[in-house]
Structure formats: C-alpha cells, structure tokens
Design a protein around this motif. Structure first.
Motif, PDB file in Angstrom:
ATOM      1  N   GLY A   1       0.826  -1.199   0.000  1.00 57.88           N
ATOM      2  CA  GLY A   1       0.000   0.000   0.000  1.00 57.88           C
ATOM      3  C   GLY A   1       0.857   1.244   0.000  1.00 57.88           C
ATOM      4  O   GLY A   1       1.783   1.385  -0.810  1.00 57.88           O
ATOM      5  N   SER A   2       0.612   2.169   0.927  1.00 58.10           N
ATOM      6  CA  SER A   2       1.379   3.416   0.989  1.00 58.10           C
ATOM      7  C   SER A   2       2.657   3.270   1.810  1.00 58.10           C
ATOM      8  O   SER A   2       3.334   4.258   2.064  1.00 58.10           O
TER       9      SER A   2
ATOM     10  N   GLY B   1       9.139  -4.394  -0.451  1.00 56.27           N
ATOM     11  CA  GLY B   1       7.686  -4.334  -0.531  1.00 56.27           C
ATOM     12  C   GLY B   1       7.218  -4.198  -1.961  1.00 56.27           C
ATOM     13  O   GLY B   1       7.963  -3.763  -2.843  1.00 56.27           O
ATOM     14  N   THR B   2       5.975  -4.587  -2.193  1.00 54.30           N
ATOM     15  CA  THR B   2       5.372  -4.439  -3.514  1.00 54.30           C
ATOM     16  C   THR B   2       3.927  -3.994  -3.355  1.00 54.30           C
ATOM     17  O   THR B   2       3.289  -4.239  -2.327  1.00 54.30           O
ATOM     18  N   ASP B   3       3.428  -3.355  -4.377  1.00 58.37           N
ATOM     19  CA  ASP B   3       1.992  -3.115  -4.510  1.00 58.37           C
ATOM     20  C   ASP B   3       1.688  -2.989  -5.993  1.00 58.37           C
ATOM     21  O   ASP B   3       2.442  -2.360  -6.741  1.00 58.37           O
ATOM     22  N   LYS B   4       0.589  -3.615  -6.420  1.00 61.61           N
ATOM     23  CA  LYS B   4       0.281  -3.633  -7.854  1.00 61.61           C
ATOM     24  C   LYS B   4      -0.435  -2.374  -8.315  1.00 61.61           C
ATOM     25  O   LYS B   4      -0.649  -2.196  -9.517  1.00 61.61           O
ATOM     26  N   GLU B   5      -0.822  -1.485  -7.380  1.00 62.96           N
ATOM     27  CA  GLU B   5      -1.427  -0.215  -7.770  1.00 62.96           C
ATOM     28  C   GLU B   5      -0.298   0.803  -7.895  1.00 62.96           C
ATOM     29  O   GLU B   5       0.415   1.074  -6.940  1.00 62.96           O
ATOM     30  N   PRO B   6      -0.062   1.372  -9.074  1.00 66.59           N
ATOM     31  CA  PRO B   6       1.136   2.189  -9.296  1.00 66.59           C
ATOM     32  C   PRO B   6       1.237   3.406  -8.382  1.00 66.59           C
ATOM     33  O   PRO B   6       2.318   3.726  -7.895  1.00 66.59           O
ATOM     34  N   ARG B   7       0.096   4.086  -8.127  1.00 65.37           N
ATOM     35  CA  ARG B   7       0.190   5.266  -7.259  1.00 65.37           C
ATOM     36  C   ARG B   7       0.562   4.855  -5.840  1.00 65.37           C
ATOM     37  O   ARG B   7       1.344   5.528  -5.168  1.00 65.37           O
ATOM     38  N   ALA B   8       0.000   3.753  -5.377  1.00 67.75           N
ATOM     39  CA  ALA B   8       0.323   3.290  -4.022  1.00 67.75           C
ATOM     40  C   ALA B   8       1.807   2.967  -3.909  1.00 67.75           C
ATOM     41  O   ALA B   8       2.464   3.334  -2.928  1.00 67.75           O
ATOM     42  N   ALA B   9       2.362   2.284  -4.916  1.00 64.23           N
ATOM     43  CA  ALA B   9       3.771   1.910  -4.872  1.00 64.23           C
ATOM     44  C   ALA B   9       4.666   3.147  -4.890  1.00 64.23           C
ATOM     45  O   ALA B   9       5.653   3.231  -4.144  1.00 64.23           O
TER      46      ALA B   9
ATOM     47  N   ILE C   1      11.316  -1.205  -2.617  1.00 62.21           N
ATOM     48  CA  ILE C   1       9.880  -1.112  -2.862  1.00 62.21           C
ATOM     49  C   ILE C   1       9.624  -1.080  -4.367  1.00 62.21           C
ATOM     50  O   ILE C   1      10.280  -0.340  -5.102  1.00 62.21           O
ATOM     51  N   HIS C   2       8.652  -1.875  -4.817  1.00 67.61           N
ATOM     52  CA  HIS C   2       8.416  -2.013  -6.255  1.00 67.61           C
ATOM     53  C   HIS C   2       6.928  -1.943  -6.591  1.00 67.61           C
ATOM     54  O   HIS C   2       6.078  -2.344  -5.790  1.00 67.61           O
ATOM     55  N   TRP C   3       6.659  -1.425  -7.763  1.00 66.56           N
ATOM     56  CA  TRP C   3       5.322  -1.536  -8.350  1.00 66.56           C
ATOM     57  C   TRP C   3       5.248  -2.912  -8.989  1.00 66.56           C
ATOM     58  O   TRP C   3       5.863  -3.173 -10.018  1.00 66.56           O
ATOM     59  N   HIS C   4       4.529  -3.833  -8.346  1.00 69.51           N
ATOM     60  CA  HIS C   4       4.524  -5.210  -8.830  1.00 69.51           C
ATOM     61  C   HIS C   4       3.435  -5.996  -8.117  1.00 69.51           C
ATOM     62  O   HIS C   4       3.016  -5.639  -7.010  1.00 69.51           O
ATOM     63  N   ASP C   5       2.983  -7.057  -8.758  1.00 73.03           N
ATOM     64  CA  ASP C   5       2.036  -7.971  -8.130  1.00 73.03           C
ATOM     65  C   ASP C   5       2.741  -8.677  -6.980  1.00 73.03           C
ATOM     66  O   ASP C   5       3.761  -9.344  -7.176  1.00 73.03           O
ATOM     67  N   GLY C   6       2.169  -8.560  -5.776  1.00 76.33           N
ATOM     68  CA  GLY C   6       2.811  -9.129  -4.602  1.00 76.33           C
ATOM     69  C   GLY C   6       2.842 -10.639  -4.578  1.00 76.33           C
ATOM     70  O   GLY C   6       3.545 -11.229  -3.748  1.00 76.33           O
ATOM     71  N   LEU C   7       2.096 -11.301  -5.483  1.00 76.59           N
ATOM     72  CA  LEU C   7       2.088 -12.765  -5.527  1.00 76.59           C
ATOM     73  C   LEU C   7       3.157 -13.324  -6.457  1.00 76.59           C
ATOM     74  O   LEU C   7       3.288 -14.538  -6.590  1.00 76.59           O
TER      75      LEU C   7
ATOM     76  N   THR D   1       0.659  -9.205 -17.292  1.00 73.95           N
ATOM     77  CA  THR D   1       0.684  -7.756 -17.169  1.00 73.95           C
ATOM     78  C   THR D   1       2.085  -7.332 -16.767  1.00 73.95           C
ATOM     79  O   THR D   1       2.901  -8.155 -16.320  1.00 73.95           O
ATOM     80  N   THR D   2       2.378  -6.037 -16.896  1.00 75.27           N
ATOM     81  CA  THR D   2       3.699  -5.538 -16.524  1.00 75.27           C
ATOM     82  C   THR D   2       4.017  -5.844 -15.072  1.00 75.27           C
ATOM     83  O   THR D   2       5.140  -6.228 -14.726  1.00 75.27           O
ATOM     84  N   GLU D   3       3.009  -5.694 -14.196  1.00 73.64           N
ATOM     85  CA  GLU D   3       3.276  -5.876 -12.778  1.00 73.64           C
ATOM     86  C   GLU D   3       3.333  -7.334 -12.349  1.00 73.64           C
ATOM     87  O   GLU D   3       3.580  -7.619 -11.171  1.00 73.64           O
ATOM     88  N   SER D   4       3.088  -8.284 -13.256  1.00 75.12           N
ATOM     89  CA  SER D   4       3.208  -9.696 -12.892  1.00 75.12           C
ATOM     90  C   SER D   4       4.357 -10.374 -13.639  1.00 75.12           C
ATOM     91  O   SER D   4       4.438 -11.593 -13.678  1.00 75.12           O
TER      92      SER D   4
END
Length: 813
Positions: free
Chosen positions: A342-343, A428-436, A453-459, A492-495
């Motif tokens: 998240g944030s 850390g990761t979050d798949k929502e770009p603004r949150a990351a 910290i990365h913009w990415h799917d956490g799974l 997707t880019t984040e996965s």
C-alpha cells in the motif's frame, strides 16, 4: 605566515579570510592551520555569521571558553555575552554556539559540551551546528534543564527587547507535525483552487514539489529552497528555455532516476505562479534539517486524510501498524517484506523501529568512547590537553555517527548500518502504481528506506523478493478481491520481470546466486495462471486474494520466520474456510490472534471485521515434529477405525448380495455355497488424502464379485442368481451407497480423531486478545486523545513471547 588582515572578514563580511590551509581567527587575532582542524572552519563561519548576520560585536564574544580548568570541564566553541562589559565581568552568557566539523543533521546528544556550558553558565540559547546543518534551542535553567528547539537564532537586536525575545521563545518554535500537515493541506487547497485538481492529482503534484525541495536542500549549496532561489534562477534563464520550475523538476527526476519515482514524461503541469506560491508557503523550513519523525509522520497523515476516500484500502491505521511491528520486533540485519505494501506504512514503521535500535546502540557506544577517552587525561589537564581530548571525542563521535546515514550525499547507497537497513533489508510491492510510488515517497520522507519497494504484483517474485528469504513479513493484504485463473504470470507488466541480460547481471551482482531460483520461478511460469504457482490455488478457478496472501507470506519467510497479517474474521471462523486453517496449521505455529474492534476499518472502503494473526513458520525441526505427530496419530487410530470399517463391510456384505434378505437370492447363494462358490464384496481400498488438508485418507469399495469356480450345477445356479438379482439392482445400489457413506463417515471420524491426537501431542498456548479500542475512531481520527488498548496488549504479548522462548514453563506467564 601571512600578515594579519586589516578586517575581521573578507569581501565585506561575505566570507572568512583564508590563505591556503590557514584560516583567520579574529577572536584570537591569529592564523590557524585548518587542515587537521576542520572544526575550526565551521567555528569561524559561525563567528562571521554572528557578527555579520546577527549584529554582535567581536568584543562581546569569545571562543573555546571553559567554565573552569581541569578534567571534565565543559567547553564552548563560541560564547556570546550581552556586552563587552558583561564579558569582562564574567557575567552569565546569553548564547552558546557549539560546532562540529561533520556533515549531516544535528544529533542533539553530540553537543553535550555546549549544553553543559550553557546550563552551567546560565545562557538562554544554544546553537548546535554541523558543517551543513544547525539547530537552535531555548534553554531552561536548572538541573537537568530543558532544551526546546526553536526555529530562529536570536540576533543582537532581539536581546534589547523582551517582547522580541518572547516572540522567539514562544512563536517561532520548531516545526511540528501539525504545522507541517497544515501547510501541506494549504498547498493542496491552492492547487485545487488554481488548477481545479482532483485530490489524487494535487497530491502527486505536491509530492513532486517536495522532492524538488528536498533535492535542492540536501545539496547543502543553497540552504532552504525559497522564492529568492527561484528568482535568482529566473534571472539567468534564457528566453525560450524551460520555465524554472519545470527545469528543476527535470533535474530532480534525474537525481531520483534509480528509484523509479517518476516517469520520463512526468511534468508538474502547474503555472510558475502557482509553483512560486507553494514554495513561499513551504520556505519557512528546511526539509533536509527537519526531523524524519516530523516530516515523515506529517506526510503520512496528510496522505491518509487526502486519500482515505479514494484509496482507503491502502491504509492501515497507524496505531495498528505500530502495534504489529513492535510485536514482531524486527532486529538489525533481518530482512523484512510487505508483499501488499500500500502506501508503505508497515515498512516505514519497520525502518523507524530498527533505526531506533541502531541509534540507541550507537549512543551507548558514544558514552563508552567518551568515558574511555576522558579516562586517559589527568584531572589537572592543561587547556591544550583538554582541547586534544575534545578533538578526539568529536572524531570518535563523528565516526560512529556515519553509521546513521541512510544515503550518500549524492543520493546513492551508503555502506553504513542505517544504509544497509534502508537499501538491503526492507522490501515491498503493490500492484497499484500510485500506491507503490507513494510508498517510495513516504519512505524517503521518513529517512530514505526505499530501495526495495516495487510496483509489482505481490504474488509474483521481483528483484529481491523470493521464497524462503525473509525473517519478518508484516502485511494487510487487500480484502474482498479475487485472484482468477485468467490472471497469468507475465500477463501484465506488474506480474512479470525483465529478462534482458543487463537486468540479470545487475540482480546477480546485488543478490548473488540465490536470486536465480526466484527469478527462474517466474520465467518458467510465464503464461500460466498465478493460481497454479500456489499449493492452495493450483487447479482452482479463483481464490480470495487475502487467502492467497496467507500462503505467499509463509512461503516468503525463512523457516522460523515471523508473520503478522491482518485477515477478515471469516478466515478464522467461517466453516467454508476450515480447510485454510488446517492447511496453515501444518505449516506454522499460530502464535496469537488480536481481534480488532469493528470501527478499525470503518473509514476505508474495505470496511470489514478483522483480526491480526501472528504465525511463525515451522523450522525443519518443528516440521519434522509435526509430521511425527501426524504419523503417530495415524498409527494410534488405525486399528480402531479399521475395525469399524471391517465391521461395516461385514454387516453390509450379506445385505447387499441378498438385496436385503430376498428369499430367492438367499436360497440360490446357500446352494452355491455348498458347491464352494460365494458372492462377496471385495476388500475395501485405502488411499492417502489427496486434498490440501491432511486427513486419514479415503476408503473405497467396489461391487460384489464371485469367489470360487463353479461348473455344471454351480454355473446354472449362478445364471439363475444373475437373472433373479436384476429386479433388485436399485436396492443393492442403495445399500452399497449406504456402505460407502458409512465408510466416509468413518474416514471423517478418523481424521477428526487424528487432528485431536496431533493437537494434544503438538499442543502449545496461543495468545488471544480482544481490545475494545485501538487508537482510531469510526471516522478515521487518531491521536493521543483516542482510546487505545494496544500498548497494554503489547506488554502482555511481550511477556507471552518471553514465556514461549523459555519453553512455556509451568506456572504461566
């Protein structure tokens, strides 16, 4: 030696006199060699500032002044009296300046000499200065005395007016969180009014401007980022060039390029007038000199209040975050991850928590070094010896302080204790770009812990995030969403992960060969469902996202690693999710459950009843012990439940082959029996449990078959039996179904008995708590005025963990 200059300072007071390695010391009227005394340069710069900017006279000042001669005598770098006459009469000083040659922020405890002198001499103000920063304190007389940081240092004219001094003491206090947060909100409103920006757009713009400001102030070349700075840049701008504010943002993008904070096409998209107005609002303070706890928490609170409506799901209330991190108690050197960051609230708190431990350790080492060096000097030490002692202490402190730096001055990685924490230990990761991106910004505001910290799917693995790597996982995964079989690895880019050779070399250089396994797990799984890469998702059409994160977190942990996760209460008590609880029970110790009150998440879109669940992943020894308990349970229950199965089959045997006692079938089978031919059910077959949850296994049984060979009369009787039984097939089918159902009940009963056995043999206490209040109201309000039971629960939790570490001795906690 060059001749003495005719003025105290050079260039009309703009700078100190220098001649090669020498610097002119006007309070001593001599040249001093500064190569091995860099602190002298800082001291003389402050002498100059006091005279030129403050209006003080050299005659009312002195340097390297001591309260008395002898061992332990506090020394002041610069002492200022109300007048030359007061100085001559050795009256109380009005202000003390203590200087250090080191770069970086002021660490209050390093300035104990100046503070001791000021308190002993009755001075009202202390300026603590490094080569690049300073802090001003108002001092309260008495023991131990109180130092309150204020925002401006007093000038000579201020001491001539009690009203002006009161204004300094009471009005110009140091920036606090509320002030900073209000300023950020004012800037937000300005963008809304001037440019009709939505909250998220305005927040992004303010964030960009804060990073422009931080970059300029960190350089140490310009002081505070002000409208005057903008005006000077505007004066040298060539017609047709980019406007100053866009040029500054482009320079800032380059400075933070390695952090992936901004895209190549990002712009500020505001007018120069609006930019100037916001700079004017924020110019009262220097971001690089404002404490991380002040600007970081203010930024986080502003972020929360701005986004709770739009992105509330990315926020966990601060009191809950603090409790979870303090309960896990991460240590220096441990690797920590939040795969649904998240944030960045959890990771920020982890950074602060571990950095505080490092700071405390360094402070202890400073005290030890101070005592060690001081003990080398006699009680009747000369001023020269004391100066040498103080210089050695300052050097030792400066060397220890280097470990508190998270980054180098150019923004690069610092090989220090806090640097390794910031860049090597937090992920850390979050798949929502603004949150990351916000998480990265938030981390930088709190002190630069943002490298992982990365913009990415956490799974899905990315960079330094792969299975079996982390000591601590702390997270609040998204609730209510699902992972479907249509979501593919690399879809997707984040996965996905980059696959170019440069990326692979960079990762191997940073993480070593261990990185490759996690990387190959993604590469080999491309275009397959993310679900299929998990034990609990394989072959499923969908799974709830929070359920998937339970397995993800346990897999990311090293054996023995610690997890704190917020989960909806349905995960803990819904019958439909019993399989998840049993699956997890065979993977980790359940250490604790803290049920959160209903209002905890009322402010967000994810308004659910939830609990904090603490798990410790099994070590190999615990895993072996659990498996042994399971194997023992099977052995313990086998004879009893096999006897029940045998009895069931024996009971149904005659009923099934005779269609529940049909006289014709009984007669035919009796006659066949005399000829050595029988109709019997086959032996039941046992198969191990094939599902996610361990069980006793399944029992299967087939249709009745002939046993024994019969010819002649027996063959004729068999033909008659087959003909006669046709009219009873429905009855036989029903009876066989009853038998199978009864055998299934036995299987389930054995499974239940086995779980009971395992839980008795593998029994351990679990911490449980149900706080009534957790520091947040239903409207999202937090603060010291809001009731909070979590500190008391944390104390009990720590007692529980100590009890557990000691092997749960009898007598309880």
């Amino acid at each position: 030696m060059p001749p003495a200059p005719t003025t105290p300072f050079a260039d009309g007071g703009a700078k100190c006199h220098r001649s090669g390695a020498l610097i002119w010391v006007p309070l001593r009227s001599k040249w001093v060699e500064a190569t091995h005394q860099p602190e002298e340069v800082v001291r003389q710069e402050w002498v100059r500032r006091l005279v030129v900017d403050g209006g003080f006279e050299l005659a009312q000042m002195d340097q390297e002044r001591r309260t008395q001669h002898g061992h332990g005598s506090p020394r002041a770098d610069i002492v200022v009296w109300e007048s030359a006459a007061k100085k001559a009469s050795e009256a109380a000083a009005i202000m003390i300046v203590e200087t250090k040659a080191t770069d970086g922020p002021v660490i209050e405890s390093d300035f104990r000499q100046g503070n001791s002198y000021a308190v002993a001499g009755g001075a009202g103000f202390l300026i603590a200065a490094t080569a690049t920063a300073h802090a001003i304190y108002q001092l309260t007389p008495g023991f131990p005395g109180k130092a309150t940081q204020i925002n401006e240092w007093p000038k000579k004219v201020d001491f001539g007016s009690q009203k002006r001094l009161d204004r300094l003491r009471h009005s110009l206090r140091a920036f606090d969180r509320d002030e900073f947060q209000k300023l950020l909100s004012d800037c937000h409103d300005l963008l809304r009014d001037h440019h009709a920006m939505t909250p998220d757009k305005a927040f992004d713009t303010i964030s960009k401007m804060l990073f422009v400001k931080l970059r300029i102030e960190r350089s140490g070349n310009h002081g505070t980022f002000t409208t005057e700075f903008l005006d000077k840049r505007e004066e040298v701008r060539v017609a047709g060039d980019e406007e100053v504010h866009e040029r500054l943002f482009e320079e800032t993008k380059k400075y933070y390029r390695a952090d992936d904070l901004f895209g190549d096409t990002d712009r500020l998209e505001i007018s120069s007038a609006t930019f100037r107005a916001i700079v004017g609002k924020l110019e009262r303070f220097n971001l690089s000199q404002t404490g991380d706890d002040i600007k970081g928490i203010a930024f986080e609170q502003f972020l929360g209040r701005t986004f709770r409506g739009e992105l509330g799901q990315f926020f966990t209330p601060r009191p809950v975050v603090d409790f979870m991190v303090d309960a896990l108690d991460p240590e220096e050197g441990e690797l920590i991850c939040d795969p649904a960051a998240g944030s960045g609230g959890f990771l920020i708190r982890v950074f602060d928590h571990v950095r505080s431990k490092i700071s405390s350790d360094i402070e202890q080492k400073k005290n030890e070094k101070f005592q060690e060096i001081s003990a080398e000097y006699p009680t009747d030490a000369t001023d020269e010896q004391l100066a040498k002692r103080d210089h050695r202490i300052d050097e030792a402190f400066a060397e220890l302080n280097e470990n508190l730096l998270p980054t180098e001055s150019d923004g690069g990685v610092a090989d220090t204790r806090v640097g390794r924490l910031a860049w090597d230990c937090i992920y850390g990761t979050d798949k929502e770009p603004r949150a990351a991106r916000t998480a990265k910004m938030n981390m930088i505001m709190h002190g630069d812990g943002h490298g992982g910290i990365h913009w990415h799917d956490g799974l899905v693995n990315i960079n330094g995030i792969w299975d079996d790597r982390f000591n601590v996982i702390v997270t609040n995964p998204p609730f209510g969403a699902t992972v479907s079989s249509s979501q593919l690895v690399g879809g997707t880019t984040e996965s996905d992960v980059p696959d170019d050779p440069a990326y692979q070399r960079r990762m191997r250089n940073r993480y070593g060969d261990d990185w490759n396994a996690g990387y190959q797990a993604v590469v080999s799984a491309r275009n397959t469902p993310i679900l299929d890469t998990f034990e609990i998702g394989k072959g499923k059409k969908s799974r709830q996202t929070e359920v998937m994160f339970v397995e993800r977190c346990l897999r990311l942990l090293k054996p023995g690693g610690r997890l704190a996760i917020v989960l909806p209460n349905g995960n803990l008590n819904a019958a439909s999710l019993g399989w998840l609880r049993r699956w997890a029970e065979g993977k980790a110790y359940l250490r604790g459950v803290v049920a959160l009150p209903p209002e905890t998440f009322k402010f967000s879109k994810a308004s659910v009843s939830a609990s904090i669940v603490f798990l410790d992943r099994f070590t190999p020894e615990a895993e072996a012990a659990w498996q042994k308990a399971w194997d023992d349970a099977l052995d313990f229950t086998k004879e009893s439940f096999d006897g029940q199965r045998d009895a069931l089959v024996a009971n149904y045997q005659q009923r099934i082959v005779t269609a529940d006692g049909d006289e014709t079938l009984v007669d035919l089978l009796t006659r066949l029996g005399t000829l050595g031919v029988t109709r019997e059910l086959p032996a039941y077959a046992r198969a191990a449990e094939a599902g996610l949850v361990r069980g006793a296994g399944t029992t299967s049984i087939g249709n009745a078959k002939w046993v024994g060979r019969g010819t002649g009369e027996a063959a004729a009787l068999k033909t008659k039996y087959i003909s006669a039984v046709q009219s009873h097939n429905a009855t036989i089918k029903t009876l066989l179904a009853e038998l199978k159902a009864a055998l299934k009940e036995v299987d389930e009963a054995q499974t239940a008995a086995m779980w009971t056995y395992v839980r008795e043999k593998f029994d351990y206490p679990v911490f449980m708590a149900t706080p009534k209040s957790v520091g947040i109201t239903a409207t999202g309000d937090t603060g010291s005025h809001v009731a909070n039971d979590l500190p008391e629960i944390l104390s009990k939790w720590r007692e529980f963990r100590e009890w557990q570490a000691n092997g749960f001795p009898e007598g309880g906690i």
